[in-house]
Design a protein around this motif. Sequence first.
Motif, PDB file in Angstrom:
ATOM      1  N   ALA A  15      -9.179 -67.379  28.731  1.00 53.34           N
ATOM      2  CA  ALA A  15      -9.937 -66.770  27.403  1.00 53.34           C
ATOM      3  C   ALA A  15      -9.480 -67.429  26.041  1.00 53.34           C
ATOM      4  O   ALA A  15      -8.278 -67.808  26.194  1.00 53.34           O
ATOM      5  N   ASN A  16     -10.227 -67.522  25.106  1.00 56.49           N
ATOM      6  CA  ASN A  16      -9.673 -68.184  23.940  1.00 56.49           C
ATOM      7  C   ASN A  16      -9.596 -69.705  23.933  1.00 56.49           C
ATOM      8  O   ASN A  16     -10.086 -70.204  23.123  1.00 56.49           O
ATOM      9  N   PHE A  17      -8.933 -70.290  24.755  1.00 50.94           N
ATOM     10  CA  PHE A  17      -8.835 -71.649  25.100  1.00 50.94           C
ATOM     11  C   PHE A  17      -8.498 -72.240  23.603  1.00 50.94           C
ATOM     12  O   PHE A  17      -9.227 -73.061  23.364  1.00 50.94           O
ATOM     13  N   GLY A  20     -10.898 -70.625  20.204  1.00 55.88           N
ATOM     14  CA  GLY A  20     -12.219 -69.672  20.377  1.00 55.88           C
ATOM     15  C   GLY A  20     -11.759 -68.396  20.647  1.00 55.88           C
ATOM     16  O   GLY A  20     -12.288 -67.793  21.664  1.00 55.88           O
ATOM     17  N   PHE A  21     -11.039 -67.583  19.794  1.00 53.42           N
ATOM     18  CA  PHE A  21     -10.728 -66.241  20.042  1.00 53.42           C
ATOM     19  C   PHE A  21     -12.041 -65.543  20.375  1.00 53.42           C
ATOM     20  O   PHE A  21     -13.012 -65.492  19.644  1.00 53.42           O
ATOM     21  N   ASP A  22     -12.047 -64.896  21.726  1.00 54.09           N
ATOM     22  CA  ASP A  22     -13.225 -64.103  22.029  1.00 54.09           C
ATOM     23  C   ASP A  22     -14.451 -64.756  22.464  1.00 54.09           C
ATOM     24  O   ASP A  22     -15.568 -64.367  22.433  1.00 54.09           O
ATOM     25  N   SER A  23     -14.235 -66.176  22.264  1.00 54.69           N
ATOM     26  CA  SER A  23     -15.528 -66.992  22.365  1.00 54.69           C
ATOM     27  C   SER A  23     -15.323 -67.919  23.543  1.00 54.69           C
ATOM     28  O   SER A  23     -16.292 -68.167  24.244  1.00 54.69           O
ATOM     29  N   PHE A 139     -16.805 -60.889  25.980  1.00 54.86           N
ATOM     30  CA  PHE A 139     -17.314 -61.457  26.877  1.00 54.86           C
ATOM     31  C   PHE A 139     -16.796 -62.947  27.230  1.00 54.86           C
ATOM     32  O   PHE A 139     -17.173 -63.509  28.325  1.00 54.86           O
ATOM     33  N   ASP A 140     -15.535 -63.290  26.636  1.00 54.08           N
ATOM     34  CA  ASP A 140     -15.188 -64.704  26.975  1.00 54.08           C
ATOM     35  C   ASP A 140     -14.711 -64.879  28.367  1.00 54.08           C
ATOM     36  O   ASP A 140     -15.003 -65.776  28.940  1.00 54.08           O
ATOM     37  N   ASN A 141     -13.830 -63.962  28.977  1.00 58.20           N
ATOM     38  CA  ASN A 141     -13.393 -64.021  30.312  1.00 58.20           C
ATOM     39  C   ASN A 141     -14.371 -63.879  31.252  1.00 58.20           C
ATOM     40  O   ASN A 141     -14.793 -64.763  32.279  1.00 58.20           O
ATOM     41  N   VAL A 142     -15.452 -63.041  31.289  1.00 57.82           N
ATOM     42  CA  VAL A 142     -16.364 -62.656  32.255  1.00 57.82           C
ATOM     43  C   VAL A 142     -17.473 -63.856  32.270  1.00 57.82           C
ATOM     44  O   VAL A 142     -18.021 -64.138  33.428  1.00 57.82           O
ATOM     45  N   ALA A 185      -2.124 -55.959  23.189  1.00 63.90           N
ATOM     46  CA  ALA A 185      -2.360 -57.340  22.412  1.00 63.90           C
ATOM     47  C   ALA A 185      -3.349 -57.700  21.392  1.00 63.90           C
ATOM     48  O   ALA A 185      -3.234 -58.521  20.582  1.00 63.90           O
ATOM     49  N   ARG A 186      -4.396 -56.703  21.443  1.00 59.69           N
ATOM     50  CA  ARG A 186      -5.473 -56.770  20.607  1.00 59.69           C
ATOM     51  C   ARG A 186      -5.145 -56.098  19.377  1.00 59.69           C
ATOM     52  O   ARG A 186      -5.579 -56.216  18.236  1.00 59.69           O
ATOM     53  N   GLY A 187      -4.608 -54.870  19.614  1.00 57.24           N
ATOM     54  CA  GLY A 187      -3.894 -53.933  18.541  1.00 57.24           C
ATOM     55  C   GLY A 187      -2.933 -54.728  17.447  1.00 57.24           C
ATOM     56  O   GLY A 187      -3.197 -53.986  16.387  1.00 57.24           O
ATOM     57  N   TYR A 232       0.502 -64.264  16.478  1.00 58.04           N
ATOM     58  CA  TYR A 232       1.055 -62.924  16.606  1.00 58.04           C
ATOM     59  C   TYR A 232       1.342 -62.610  17.874  1.00 58.04           C
ATOM     60  O   TYR A 232       2.611 -62.042  18.072  1.00 58.04           O
ATOM     61  N   ARG A 233       0.736 -63.125  18.921  1.00 57.74           N
ATOM     62  CA  ARG A 233       0.946 -63.049  20.105  1.00 57.74           C
ATOM     63  C   ARG A 233       2.162 -63.714  20.570  1.00 57.74           C
ATOM     64  O   ARG A 233       2.996 -63.512  21.613  1.00 57.74           O
ATOM     65  N   ALA A 234       2.125 -64.930  20.105  1.00 58.20           N
ATOM     66  CA  ALA A 234       3.417 -65.842  20.657  1.00 58.20           C
ATOM     67  C   ALA A 234       4.864 -64.941  20.547  1.00 58.20           C
ATOM     68  O   ALA A 234       5.578 -65.213  21.176  1.00 58.20           O
TER      69      ALA A 234
HETATM   70  N1  HSE Z   1     -10.314 -62.675  24.198  1.00 58.99           N
HETATM   71  C1  HSE Z   1      -9.593 -61.930  24.631  1.00 58.99           C
HETATM   72  C2  HSE Z   1      -8.109 -61.741  23.617  1.00 58.99           C
HETATM   73  C3  HSE Z   1      -9.165 -62.157  25.891  1.00 58.99           C
HETATM   74  O1  HSE Z   1      -7.738 -62.516  23.315  1.00 58.99           O
HETATM   75  O2  HSE Z   1      -7.959 -60.421  23.318  1.00 58.99           O
HETATM   76  C4  HSE Z   1      -7.918 -61.046  26.577  1.00 58.99           C
HETATM   77  O3  HSE Z   1      -7.978 -61.488  27.891  1.00 58.99           O
END
Ligand code: HSE
Length: 307
Positions: A15-17, A20-23, A139-142, A185-187, A232-234
């Motif tokens: 996801a995100n690739f 493209g966060f969440d897209s 919906f990105d992963n699904v 990780a979203r929080g 933030y996640r790295a």
């Molecule tokens: N787009 C979502 C995120 C994917 O980055 O939080 C989570 O797997």
Amino acid sequence: MACDKVVVSSPATIANFGPGFDSFGLCLESPRDRISMRRLPNDKLEVKVIGKHKLPRDPLRNTASYAAIKLSELCGCERIGFSMTIRKGMKPGSGLGSSAASSTGGALAMAALLGMRKKELILEAAAMGEELVAGSRHFDNVSAALYGGFTVVSDLSTRTVIKIRPPLFQVVVVVPDISIETKKARGILPQQVPMEHAVRNIGLASGMLHAMLKRNVRQIGACLDDKLALPYRAALIPGYERVRNAALSAGAYGVSLGGSGPAIFAITGGNASKIRRSMAEAVGEAGLKSESFVTVPGKGARVESRS
Ligand code: HSE
């Protein structure tokens, strides 16, 4: 045609690739979950999980069975009893769309039992399963898991998903041995971002689409960056920069984080074994064990057999 027993496989996704966060979502050919499901003559629900990964057996807490139940509800069916057996192909919490693979597989399996083919409903039910685990209905992963290839959720409000057949490239994936909950990780993401970061992401995302359509793998790699979530996640992944640099030095075209991590992926047109070794070594230097593999963009969830 409806059936009594079905086996489906459902793939890992990134996801995100990059931007493209969440897209954006990229479907991987492997690993894949395998889900077998058979109707029961009563309305009992049974969930079995095979393999080393611990997942809920409660049908209302397991994302695959939950998505299956939601699909039957979306179709307006009375409760249907079933027995479901899940063999996970990927580790939950690894950033490879494990919950999306399960929920898409569960929804597709129920659709096959019902003889229902509407992909929009399967996608909706799969996203409900995703929400159960991730706490948000992204919906990105699904989308990538269901449709395969490269997908863009271009308008969430109308559920518009663009499907693009990506060019052939190799995807090198290294999964450091830590677990990151998507919810967490979203929080940690900010609710507001600086304008210059938004502008950078718009440029990268547009470049990514152009590169996909032009089938330019080097340009795809060059667009694998992100200012909205990645910085933030790295920080949650020891050695992320070291792994990224190792991959680029070994010849990767671009590197980013799989979904909410900790999986780190690189894309390349060759040299995949060398890149994989370099990335795994860099994770080791950061003091973590890892699993790694090489795969390619793949096809979406599919029915393997039915009877
Ligand atoms: N787009 C979502 C995120 C994917 O980055 O939080 C989570 O797997």
